[in-house]
Design a protein around this motif. Structure first.
Motif, PDB file in Angstrom:
ATOM      1  N   PHE A 159       0.913  -1.130   0.035  1.00  0.00           N
ATOM      2  CA  PHE A 159       0.322  -0.310   0.030  1.00  0.00           C
ATOM      3  C   PHE A 159       0.953   1.308  -0.068  1.00  0.00           C
ATOM      4  O   PHE A 159       2.090   1.148   0.182  1.00  0.00           O
ATOM      5  CB  PHE A 159      -1.006   0.082   1.174  1.00  0.00           C
ATOM      6  CG  PHE A 159      -0.065  -0.067   2.459  1.00  0.00           C
ATOM      7  CD1 PHE A 159       0.110   1.287   3.226  1.00  0.00           C
ATOM      8  CD2 PHE A 159       0.008  -0.964   3.092  1.00  0.00           C
ATOM      9  CE1 PHE A 159       0.629   1.322   4.463  1.00  0.00           C
ATOM     10  CE2 PHE A 159       0.577  -0.968   4.479  1.00  0.00           C
ATOM     11  CZ  PHE A 159       0.997   0.087   4.768  1.00  0.00           C
ATOM     12  N   VAL A 160       0.298   2.411  -0.549  1.00  0.00           N
ATOM     13  CA  VAL A 160       0.854   3.554  -0.362  1.00  0.00           C
ATOM     14  C   VAL A 160      -0.018   4.597   0.322  1.00  0.00           C
ATOM     15  O   VAL A 160      -1.139   4.701  -0.084  1.00  0.00           O
ATOM     16  CB  VAL A 160       1.179   4.065  -1.872  1.00  0.00           C
ATOM     17  CG1 VAL A 160       1.660   5.562  -1.912  1.00  0.00           C
ATOM     18  CG2 VAL A 160       2.134   3.169  -2.455  1.00  0.00           C
ATOM     19  N   PHE A 161       0.440   5.242   1.497  1.00  0.00           N
ATOM     20  CA  PHE A 161      -0.082   6.198   2.263  1.00  0.00           C
ATOM     21  C   PHE A 161       0.481   7.630   1.899  1.00  0.00           C
ATOM     22  O   PHE A 161       1.521   7.849   1.739  1.00  0.00           O
ATOM     23  CB  PHE A 161       0.242   5.961   3.644  1.00  0.00           C
ATOM     24  CG  PHE A 161      -0.300   7.070   4.549  1.00  0.00           C
ATOM     25  CD1 PHE A 161      -1.687   7.006   5.052  1.00  0.00           C
ATOM     26  CD2 PHE A 161       0.374   8.004   5.095  1.00  0.00           C
ATOM     27  CE1 PHE A 161      -2.086   7.896   5.847  1.00  0.00           C
ATOM     28  CE2 PHE A 161       0.007   9.096   6.169  1.00  0.00           C
ATOM     29  CZ  PHE A 161      -1.344   8.980   6.359  1.00  0.00           C
ATOM     30  N   THR A 162      -0.765   8.350   1.506  1.00  0.00           N
ATOM     31  CA  THR A 162      -0.396   9.617   1.125  1.00  0.00           C
ATOM     32  C   THR A 162      -1.058  10.751   1.784  1.00  0.00           C
ATOM     33  O   THR A 162      -2.266  10.569   2.304  1.00  0.00           O
ATOM     34  CB  THR A 162      -0.739   9.817  -0.401  1.00  0.00           C
ATOM     35  OG1 THR A 162      -0.185   9.076  -1.153  1.00  0.00           O
ATOM     36  CG2 THR A 162      -0.444  11.247  -0.828  1.00  0.00           C
ATOM     37  N   LYS A 163      -0.650  11.723   2.356  1.00  0.00           N
ATOM     38  CA  LYS A 163      -0.910  12.703   3.346  1.00  0.00           C
ATOM     39  C   LYS A 163      -0.598  14.193   2.694  1.00  0.00           C
ATOM     40  O   LYS A 163       0.580  14.378   2.689  1.00  0.00           O
ATOM     41  CB  LYS A 163      -0.933  12.649   4.466  1.00  0.00           C
ATOM     42  CG  LYS A 163      -1.506  13.405   5.611  1.00  0.00           C
ATOM     43  CD  LYS A 163      -2.921  12.814   5.900  1.00  0.00           C
ATOM     44  CE  LYS A 163      -3.559  13.839   7.097  1.00  0.00           C
ATOM     45  NZ  LYS A 163      -5.220  13.491   7.110  1.00  0.00           N
ATOM     46  N   ASP A 164      -1.605  15.160   2.497  1.00  0.00           N
ATOM     47  CA  ASP A 164      -1.251  16.539   2.539  1.00  0.00           C
ATOM     48  C   ASP A 164      -1.192  17.045   3.514  1.00  0.00           C
ATOM     49  O   ASP A 164      -2.130  17.147   4.380  1.00  0.00           O
ATOM     50  CB  ASP A 164      -2.311  17.176   1.426  1.00  0.00           C
ATOM     51  CG  ASP A 164      -1.925  16.681   0.111  1.00  0.00           C
ATOM     52  OD1 ASP A 164      -0.925  16.369  -0.417  1.00  0.00           O
ATOM     53  OD2 ASP A 164      -3.066  16.675  -0.679  1.00  0.00           O
ATOM     54  N   VAL A 165       0.086  17.619   4.109  1.00  0.00           N
ATOM     55  CA  VAL A 165       0.158  18.239   5.438  1.00  0.00           C
ATOM     56  C   VAL A 165       0.401  20.048   5.258  1.00  0.00           C
ATOM     57  O   VAL A 165       1.321  20.539   4.595  1.00  0.00           O
ATOM     58  CB  VAL A 165       1.319  17.534   6.133  1.00  0.00           C
ATOM     59  CG1 VAL A 165       1.550  18.333   7.632  1.00  0.00           C
ATOM     60  CG2 VAL A 165       1.409  16.151   6.116  1.00  0.00           C
ATOM     61  N   PRO A 166      -0.492  20.695   5.900  1.00  0.00           N
ATOM     62  CA  PRO A 166      -0.248  22.290   5.688  1.00  0.00           C
ATOM     63  C   PRO A 166       0.301  22.514   6.886  1.00  0.00           C
ATOM     64  O   PRO A 166       0.203  22.341   8.019  1.00  0.00           O
ATOM     65  CB  PRO A 166      -1.615  22.685   5.872  1.00  0.00           C
ATOM     66  CG  PRO A 166      -2.678  21.518   6.548  1.00  0.00           C
ATOM     67  CD  PRO A 166      -1.882  20.319   6.081  1.00  0.00           C
ATOM     68  N   VAL A 167       1.383  23.427   6.587  1.00  0.00           N
ATOM     69  CA  VAL A 167       2.249  23.842   7.605  1.00  0.00           C
ATOM     70  C   VAL A 167       2.570  25.259   7.442  1.00  0.00           C
ATOM     71  O   VAL A 167       2.416  25.933   6.283  1.00  0.00           O
ATOM     72  CB  VAL A 167       3.609  23.221   7.818  1.00  0.00           C
ATOM     73  CG1 VAL A 167       3.465  21.626   8.109  1.00  0.00           C
ATOM     74  CG2 VAL A 167       4.565  23.339   6.517  1.00  0.00           C
ATOM     75  N   PRO A 168       2.835  26.188   8.426  1.00  0.00           N
ATOM     76  CA  PRO A 168       3.216  27.621   8.260  1.00  0.00           C
ATOM     77  C   PRO A 168       4.374  27.799   7.378  1.00  0.00           C
ATOM     78  O   PRO A 168       5.212  27.112   7.381  1.00  0.00           O
ATOM     79  CB  PRO A 168       3.520  28.194   9.435  1.00  0.00           C
ATOM     80  CG  PRO A 168       3.053  26.902  10.754  1.00  0.00           C
ATOM     81  CD  PRO A 168       2.952  25.997   9.815  1.00  0.00           C
ATOM     82  N   GLY A 169       4.167  28.984   6.629  1.00  0.00           N
ATOM     83  CA  GLY A 169       5.270  29.169   5.435  1.00  0.00           C
ATOM     84  C   GLY A 169       6.583  29.556   6.184  1.00  0.00           C
ATOM     85  O   GLY A 169       7.626  29.614   5.508  1.00  0.00           O
ATOM     86  N   ASN A 170       6.784  29.983   7.417  1.00  0.00           N
ATOM     87  CA  ASN A 170       8.000  30.417   7.949  1.00  0.00           C
ATOM     88  C   ASN A 170       8.640  29.141   8.849  1.00  0.00           C
ATOM     89  O   ASN A 170       9.496  29.486   9.634  1.00  0.00           O
ATOM     90  CB  ASN A 170       7.651  31.672   9.081  1.00  0.00           C
ATOM     91  CG  ASN A 170       6.637  31.066  10.095  1.00  0.00           C
ATOM     92  OD1 ASN A 170       6.138  30.189  10.322  1.00  0.00           O
ATOM     93  ND2 ASN A 170       6.427  31.979  11.046  1.00  0.00           N
ATOM     94  N   VAL A 171       8.230  28.163   8.475  1.00  0.00           N
ATOM     95  CA  VAL A 171       9.033  26.834   9.349  1.00  0.00           C
ATOM     96  C   VAL A 171      10.664  26.953   8.917  1.00  0.00           C
ATOM     97  O   VAL A 171      11.075  27.627   7.823  1.00  0.00           O
ATOM     98  CB  VAL A 171       8.678  25.498   9.043  1.00  0.00           C
ATOM     99  CG1 VAL A 171       7.149  25.433   9.627  1.00  0.00           C
ATOM    100  CG2 VAL A 171       8.482  25.383   7.310  1.00  0.00           C
TER     101      VAL A 171
END
Length: 189
Positions: A159-171
């Motif tokens: 299987f392939v697990f895919t996740k879109d993860v939003p993070v702040p732009g200033n990391v």
């Protein structure tokens, strides 16, 4: 004597062939500055906003002890004869896209599901947590119950697990994406 003549003819033939390769460029191999192509003018920054080069995309790590997961039959623990299934995570990859305010990391992890002695064919829900840390600060954490179908107990399922993860732009450059199995409570941040 004929060997010397043959070598001379071969060398002359080779030179003629090589010179033919440069026939389209009268300046020869070295050429003059007038023969060299000129650089195209640079496009405006506004026109190339969509084609910006990404400077940093956080790496994905599999933490020790979270890359595999076992489920046992009811009442059993650490008994190899009572394993229902075992799952493991292996290869990872990611891509990043930036917006004006943040970054979205698309994390992908390849895994494998194998039935144990107590296993049955069917759908299995795997608890996979994705967490993003910036140094010691957790900027994102989510547990997903990911469905995987075990078609045959005699064969492993990939299987392939895919996740879109939003993070702040200033990391910062210390940011990492951690993916692994987690049986803890489902929480979003």
């Amino acid at each position: 004597m004929s060997v010397m003549v043959s070598r001379g003819v071969l060398a002359a033939s080779l030179l003629m062939v090589l010179s033919g390769c440069n026939a389209g460029n009268p300046g020869g191999v070295l050429g003059s500055a007038a023969d060299k192509p000129t650089a195209a003018p640079a496009a405006s920054p506004a026109a190339d906003a969509a084609a910006a080069v990404q400077g940093f995309c956080p790496p994905i790590t599999l933490r020790d002890g979270t890359a595999y997961h076992r489920t046992y039959a009811k009442g059993a623990k650490d008994d190899a004869t009572k394993i229902v299934y075992q799952a493991s995570l292996a290869d990872t990859t990611r891509s990043c896209t930036r917006s004006e305010t943040g970054m979205t990391i698309t994390a992908m992890v390849q895994g494998r599901l194998v039935a144990g002695p107590e296993g049955k064919a069917g759908q299995v829900m795997l608890p996979i947590r994705v967490a993003v840390t910036d140094g010691e600060t957790v900027v994102y954490s989510e547990l997903t119950q990911f469905p995987v179908t075990l078609a045959d107990v005699a064969q492993a399922s990939q299987f392939v697990f895919t996740k879109d993860v939003p993070v702040p732009g200033n990391v910062s450059g210390l940011t990492k994406v951690h993916v692994g199995f987690d049986e803890g409570p489902v929480k979003k941040k």
